[in-house]
Each structure stands twice: as C-alpha cells, then as structure tokens.
Design a protein around this motif. Structure first.
Motif, PDB file in Angstrom:
ATOM      1  N   GLY A  84      -6.118 -19.895 -16.591  1.00 20.98           N
ATOM      2  CA  GLY A  84      -5.676 -20.696 -15.453  1.00 20.98           C
ATOM      3  C   GLY A  84      -4.976 -21.985 -15.833  1.00 20.98           C
ATOM      4  N   LEU A  85      -4.743 -22.202 -17.117  1.00 22.52           N
ATOM      5  CA  LEU A  85      -4.091 -23.426 -17.589  1.00 22.52           C
ATOM      6  C   LEU A  85      -2.632 -23.145 -17.936  1.00 22.52           C
ATOM      7  CD1 LEU A  85      -6.920 -24.697 -19.990  1.00 22.52           C
ATOM      8  CD2 LEU A  85      -6.595 -25.218 -17.564  1.00 22.52           C
ATOM      9  N   THR A  86      -1.881 -24.195 -18.162  1.00 20.76           N
ATOM     10  CA  THR A  86      -0.472 -24.029 -18.533  1.00 20.76           C
ATOM     11  C   THR A  86      -0.300 -23.726 -20.022  1.00 20.76           C
ATOM     12  OG1 THR A  86      -0.237 -26.410 -18.852  1.00 20.76           O
ATOM     13  CG2 THR A  86       0.367 -25.523 -16.684  1.00 20.76           C
ATOM     14  N   ILE A  87      -1.362 -23.826 -20.791  1.00 18.12           N
ATOM     15  CA  ILE A  87      -1.309 -23.599 -22.243  1.00 18.12           C
ATOM     16  C   ILE A  87      -1.149 -22.104 -22.519  1.00 18.12           C
ATOM     17  CG2 ILE A  87      -2.650 -23.756 -24.380  1.00 18.12           C
ATOM     18  CD1 ILE A  87      -4.010 -26.225 -23.017  1.00 18.12           C
ATOM     19  N   ARG A  88      -0.246 -21.779 -23.443  1.00 18.82           N
ATOM     20  CA  ARG A  88      -0.044 -20.375 -23.795  1.00 18.82           C
ATOM     21  C   ARG A  88      -0.002 -20.154 -25.311  1.00 18.82           C
ATOM     22  NH1 ARG A  88       3.629 -20.724 -19.263  1.00 18.82           N
ATOM     23  NH2 ARG A  88       2.768 -19.531 -17.553  1.00 18.82           N
ATOM     24  N   ILE A  89       0.189 -21.210 -26.053  1.00 21.42           N
ATOM     25  CA  ILE A  89       0.363 -21.123 -27.504  1.00 21.42           C
ATOM     26  C   ILE A  89      -0.943 -21.542 -28.181  1.00 21.42           C
ATOM     27  CG2 ILE A  89       1.748 -21.954 -29.455  1.00 21.42           C
ATOM     28  CD1 ILE A  89       3.350 -20.405 -27.311  1.00 21.42           C
ATOM     29  N   PRO A  90      -1.378 -20.834 -29.220  1.00 25.31           N
ATOM     30  CA  PRO A  90      -2.602 -21.244 -29.925  1.00 25.31           C
ATOM     31  C   PRO A  90      -2.531 -22.700 -30.391  1.00 25.31           C
ATOM     32  CG  PRO A  90      -1.889 -19.086 -30.668  1.00 25.31           C
ATOM     33  CD  PRO A  90      -0.799 -19.620 -29.789  1.00 25.31           C
ATOM     34  N   MET A  91      -3.669 -23.375 -30.306  1.00 25.83           N
ATOM     35  CA  MET A  91      -3.758 -24.793 -30.663  1.00 25.83           C
ATOM     36  C   MET A  91      -4.582 -24.943 -31.944  1.00 25.83           C
ATOM     37  SD  MET A  91      -2.199 -26.250 -28.085  1.00 25.83           S
ATOM     38  CE  MET A  91      -2.701 -27.933 -28.008  1.00 25.83           C
ATOM     39  N   SER A  92      -4.124 -25.776 -32.848  1.00 24.23           N
ATOM     40  CA  SER A  92      -4.872 -26.063 -34.070  1.00 24.23           C
ATOM     41  C   SER A  92      -5.660 -27.355 -33.898  1.00 24.23           C
ATOM     42  CB  SER A  92      -3.902 -26.209 -35.251  1.00 24.23           C
ATOM     43  OG  SER A  92      -3.131 -27.390 -35.086  1.00 24.23           O
ATOM     44  N   ASN A  93      -6.553 -27.618 -34.826  1.00 22.14           N
ATOM     45  CA  ASN A  93      -7.269 -28.891 -34.817  1.00 22.14           C
ATOM     46  C   ASN A  93      -6.285 -30.052 -34.950  1.00 22.14           C
ATOM     47  OD1 ASN A  93      -9.895 -27.915 -34.455  1.00 22.14           O
ATOM     48  ND2 ASN A  93     -10.147 -27.537 -36.649  1.00 22.14           N
ATOM     49  N   ALA A  94      -5.251 -29.865 -35.752  1.00 26.60           N
ATOM     50  CA  ALA A  94      -4.235 -30.916 -35.920  1.00 26.60           C
ATOM     51  C   ALA A  94      -3.483 -31.157 -34.601  1.00 26.60           C
ATOM     52  CB  ALA A  94      -3.259 -30.539 -37.029  1.00 26.60           C
ATOM     53  N   ASP A  95      -3.191 -30.072 -33.878  1.00 26.84           N
ATOM     54  CA  ASP A  95      -2.545 -30.221 -32.564  1.00 26.84           C
ATOM     55  C   ASP A  95      -3.420 -31.043 -31.633  1.00 26.84           C
ATOM     56  OD1 ASP A  95      -0.357 -28.597 -33.274  1.00 26.84           O
ATOM     57  OD2 ASP A  95      -1.368 -26.780 -32.543  1.00 26.84           O
ATOM     58  N   GLU A  96      -4.702 -30.768 -31.637  1.00 32.61           N
ATOM     59  CA  GLU A  96      -5.631 -31.505 -30.778  1.00 32.61           C
ATOM     60  C   GLU A  96      -5.710 -32.970 -31.185  1.00 32.61           C
ATOM     61  OE1 GLU A  96      -7.473 -30.745 -27.831  1.00 32.61           O
ATOM     62  OE2 GLU A  96      -5.801 -29.352 -28.030  1.00 32.61           O
ATOM     63  N   GLN A  97      -5.698 -33.223 -32.481  1.00 33.14           N
ATOM     64  CA  GLN A  97      -5.720 -34.602 -32.968  1.00 33.14           C
ATOM     65  C   GLN A  97      -4.470 -35.343 -32.518  1.00 33.14           C
ATOM     66  OE1 GLN A  97      -8.356 -36.079 -34.715  1.00 33.14           O
ATOM     67  NE2 GLN A  97      -7.236 -37.977 -34.366  1.00 33.14           N
ATOM     68  N   ASP A  98      -3.312 -34.683 -32.626  1.00 29.12           N
ATOM     69  CA  ASP A  98      -2.051 -35.291 -32.171  1.00 29.12           C
ATOM     70  C   ASP A  98      -2.111 -35.584 -30.673  1.00 29.12           C
ATOM     71  OD1 ASP A  98      -1.082 -35.060 -34.741  1.00 29.12           O
ATOM     72  OD2 ASP A  98       0.196 -33.319 -34.306  1.00 29.12           O
ATOM     73  N   TRP A  99      -2.606 -34.621 -29.891  1.00 39.03           N
ATOM     74  CA  TRP A  99      -2.741 -34.807 -28.447  1.00 39.03           C
ATOM     75  C   TRP A  99      -3.647 -35.998 -28.140  1.00 39.03           C
ATOM     76  CZ3 TRP A  99      -7.457 -34.345 -25.897  1.00 39.03           C
ATOM     77  CH2 TRP A  99      -7.394 -34.459 -24.504  1.00 39.03           C
ATOM     78  N   TYR A 100      -4.758 -36.080 -28.850  1.00 38.23           N
ATOM     79  CA  TYR A 100      -5.716 -37.165 -28.641  1.00 38.23           C
ATOM     80  C   TYR A 100      -5.066 -38.524 -28.938  1.00 38.23           C
ATOM     81  CZ  TYR A 100      -9.866 -40.070 -29.410  1.00 38.23           C
ATOM     82  OH  TYR A 100     -10.799 -41.076 -29.363  1.00 38.23           O
ATOM     83  N   GLU A 101      -4.377 -38.615 -30.057  1.00 40.75           N
ATOM     84  CA  GLU A 101      -3.720 -39.869 -30.426  1.00 40.75           C
ATOM     85  C   GLU A 101      -2.675 -40.266 -29.379  1.00 40.75           C
ATOM     86  OE1 GLU A 101      -4.739 -41.873 -32.715  1.00 40.75           O
ATOM     87  OE2 GLU A 101      -6.224 -40.438 -33.461  1.00 40.75           O
TER      88      GLU A 101
END
Length: 183
Positions: free
Chosen positions: A32-49
């Motif tokens: 139900g989210l707009t996300i479609r591409i696998p996310m890495s821990n680094a992606d999450e860290q970038d998002w958080y920053e």
C-alpha cells in the motif's frame, strides 16, 4: 512523545533504521506504499539524514506499542507536503511489524497523529492517498471522518495492472465535531 490509547509516537532514532529497511523490503508491507524498489540500510540512513534537515514538524514519527512492559517499535507515520499558507499536509502511515496488523493500532496511531496535526500543528486540512484495493484502510479513514475528495484513475501500476488512487481529506471543523461527539 505523543501518547494515544495504546501507542506512542516518538522521534525516529538511528537504532530504528535496520527495522525500517527490513520492513521496506517486505512485499506485503509495501503493497500500500509508494515504495517499489528494494531498500538497503544505507538507503535508510540517507533517508534519515535527509529528514533530519527538515523542520521538526515534517519529520516522520515512530509508532511504538507497549507489550509486556516494553515499548515495541511497529511502524511509522507523519505529515509531509506541508502548505504553510493554507495549513494543509498529507498524512502517511505504515505498520511494518506484521504481527501487529489488524489489532486496531493503525487506527490508534492515525487518530493520535490527527489530534497532533489539528491541535498542535494547527493544520486546517489533512489529506491522504490510498489505493483502491486497500479497502481496510479506506474503511478506517472513513470511520475517522475522512471523505473521498477525488480519484486518480488508473494512477498506480501494481501486480500487473493499474489501480485508482483515492484522495481523502479531513477538515479541522470535521475533526473538532467528531471529538465533541466522542466527549
């Protein structure tokens, strides 16, 4: 922290990021989210920053539930796309910890976030987008007072077909009236 009936909303911490990465790689969670591409821990860290650079009211919040005397992180919610002139924002929510699905915690978190948006952030209108296949979410939003404001026809391609995106909104006056009815 912001407390609901059974949940609390709190700032996201770096310790939460591995859970987010795990949840956002689960096809059931992101359906139900707009996300479609696998996310890495680094992606999450970038998002958080990146979120940390924004104004505090634009930062998403963790959803925790009290279980056996311990707070358990089960998802996130928040507002984005703020229009500061019109006092409007879009609501987003995800319960990533699937063992907490269908327990009314998404309702509690959404209701708590709405109270925060209208009563603390002084929003006039809160809206959201939901895919037509997510009938449980549509029903929940209606129960909380949201009304369908429009439909983006065949707006999202998922699972081999196009789906409508339903736009729903709730005004401050409608929220206030619903709170008086409950009180």
């Amino acid at each position: 922290m912001i407390f609901g009936e059974r949940i609390r909303l709190r700032a996201i911490e770096t310790d939460d990021l591995p859970r987010f990465a795990r949840w956002l790689n689960d096809p059931e969670v992101i359906r139900g989210l707009t996300i479609r591409i696998p996310m890495s821990n680094a992606d999450e860290q970038d998002w958080y920053e990146e979120t940390r650079k924004g104004r505090p009211e634009t930062r998403p919040l963790s959803i925790d539930v009290l279980e056996d005397g311990q707070w358990v992180h089960i998802g996130s919610c928040g507002f984005f796309g703020f229009d500061t002139f019109s006092h409007i924002a879009e609501l987003g929510i995800a319960i990533g910890h699937k063992s907490y699905w269908r327990r009314g915690l998404g309702r509690d978190a959404t209701r708590t976030l709405l109270g925060h948006g209208f009563e603390t952030l002084n929003l006039h209108r809160i809206f959201l987008r939901v895919y037509e296949f997510n009938q449980g979410a549509i029903d929940l939003y209606r129960q909380l007072g949201f009304v369908e404001e429009g439909r983006l026809r065949e707006d999202s391609y998922r699972e081999g077909r196009y789906w409508d995106t339903i736009l729903m909104g709730l005004l401050r006056a409608e929220w206030d009236a619903s709170q008086q009815d409950e009180g």
